[in-house]
Write an enzyme that holds these catalytic residues in place. Structure first.
Site: not given
Length: 268
Positions: A2, A52, A96, A107, A126
């Site tokens: 992302e 990912h 991200h 997110h 994250e």
């Protein structure tokens, strides 16, 4: 993925998306820029972990020949698969911002299924969780790339990390893009500079930490209460205490349970 140069939408980062194949190539170029920077700084061993989605986004033939690749899933340590205290540094490419932040494709791990995460009471996504786990292993995070929101999140967590913005968020699915060549030159330079001189290593830690997760519904937390050490704060929020990186690995189990119970698309 992302936080990769040029990517702003689910169609850019999800298999089957109309621009996913182009996104894979963009991902490889950002990663290779970081590899070149590490080699310029004198690195003699580089391990790339594709973390990912399906974890098969990087095509091996696209990766710099001096790097080894960890590909596929499941992975017990998710984004940190293969990381040990023997490594001198960790670089985070394409990250991200956490859930709820005004960043591109923001997110926390599972689209909207996970609403919030806290580590020892501190809001975390994250970025922070990967940083804390690497630090517990005695490995410093030295550089991160992503949009400006991800970079700000990293800087707030650890201002010593070189944060390289490759785009500037206008909304969750819109951004002003840095020219690709300029972004990759910046990634390469930042990684090289972050590794010379050798970055100081945090002391490995055996201290206990508490991880708290609030889920979108009650289904996942109710099921996870069947695992030893998991307790409820309320109907949608659970917590567990333990040592990192074991706690990070346990969180990976939570996500695999959640994935088996839900079928929601990640960017609703």
């Amino acid at each position: 993925m992302e936080g990769i140069t040029g990517l702003v939408d689910a169609d850019d980062v999800q298999p089957g998306g109309r621009d996913y194949e182009r996104g894979r190539s963009m991902m490889a170029e950002d990663v290779n820029a970081a590899v070149r920077g590490a080699l310029a700084a004198g690195a003699h061993e580089i391990l790339v972990n594709d973390a990912h989605g399906p974890m098969r986004n990087l095509r091996p033939d696209d990766l710099h020949p001096r790097a080894r690749l960890v590909r596929g899933k499941p992975k017990q340590m998710i984004m940190l698969e293969g990381l040990t205290g023997e490594y001198d540094a960790m670089v985070c490419i394409g990250y991200h911002a956490r859930a709820g932040a005004p960043g591109v494709l923001s997110h926390s791990f599972m689209g909207h299924e996970i609403e919030d995460i806290w580590l020892d009471g501190r809001p975390v996504g994250e970025i922070g969780l990967a940083h804390a786990t690497a630090a517990a292993l005695g490995v410093p995070v030295v550089a991160l790339t992503g949009d400006d929101a991800a970079c700000a999140e990293m800087t707030e967590w650890d201002p010593s990390v070189a944060a390289v913005p490759v785009k500037y968020a206008h909304d969750r699915f819109a951004a002003e893009l840095r020219p690709a060549g300029e972004a990759r030159t910046a990634i390469e330079a930042a990684v090289a500079a972050a590794l010379v001189p050798a970055p100081p290593r945090p002391a490995p830690s055996v201290a206990e930490a508490t991880l708290t997760v609030r889920w979108q519904s009650t289904t996942v937390p109710t099921t996870l209460l069947g695992l030893p050490g998991v307790t409820a704060e309320n109907g949608r929020t659970i917590r567990a205490t333990g040592q990192l990186p074991s706690l990070y690995r346990q969180f990976g189990v939570w996500m695999r349970v959640a994935a088996s119970l839900t079928g929601q698309a990640p960017y609703c």
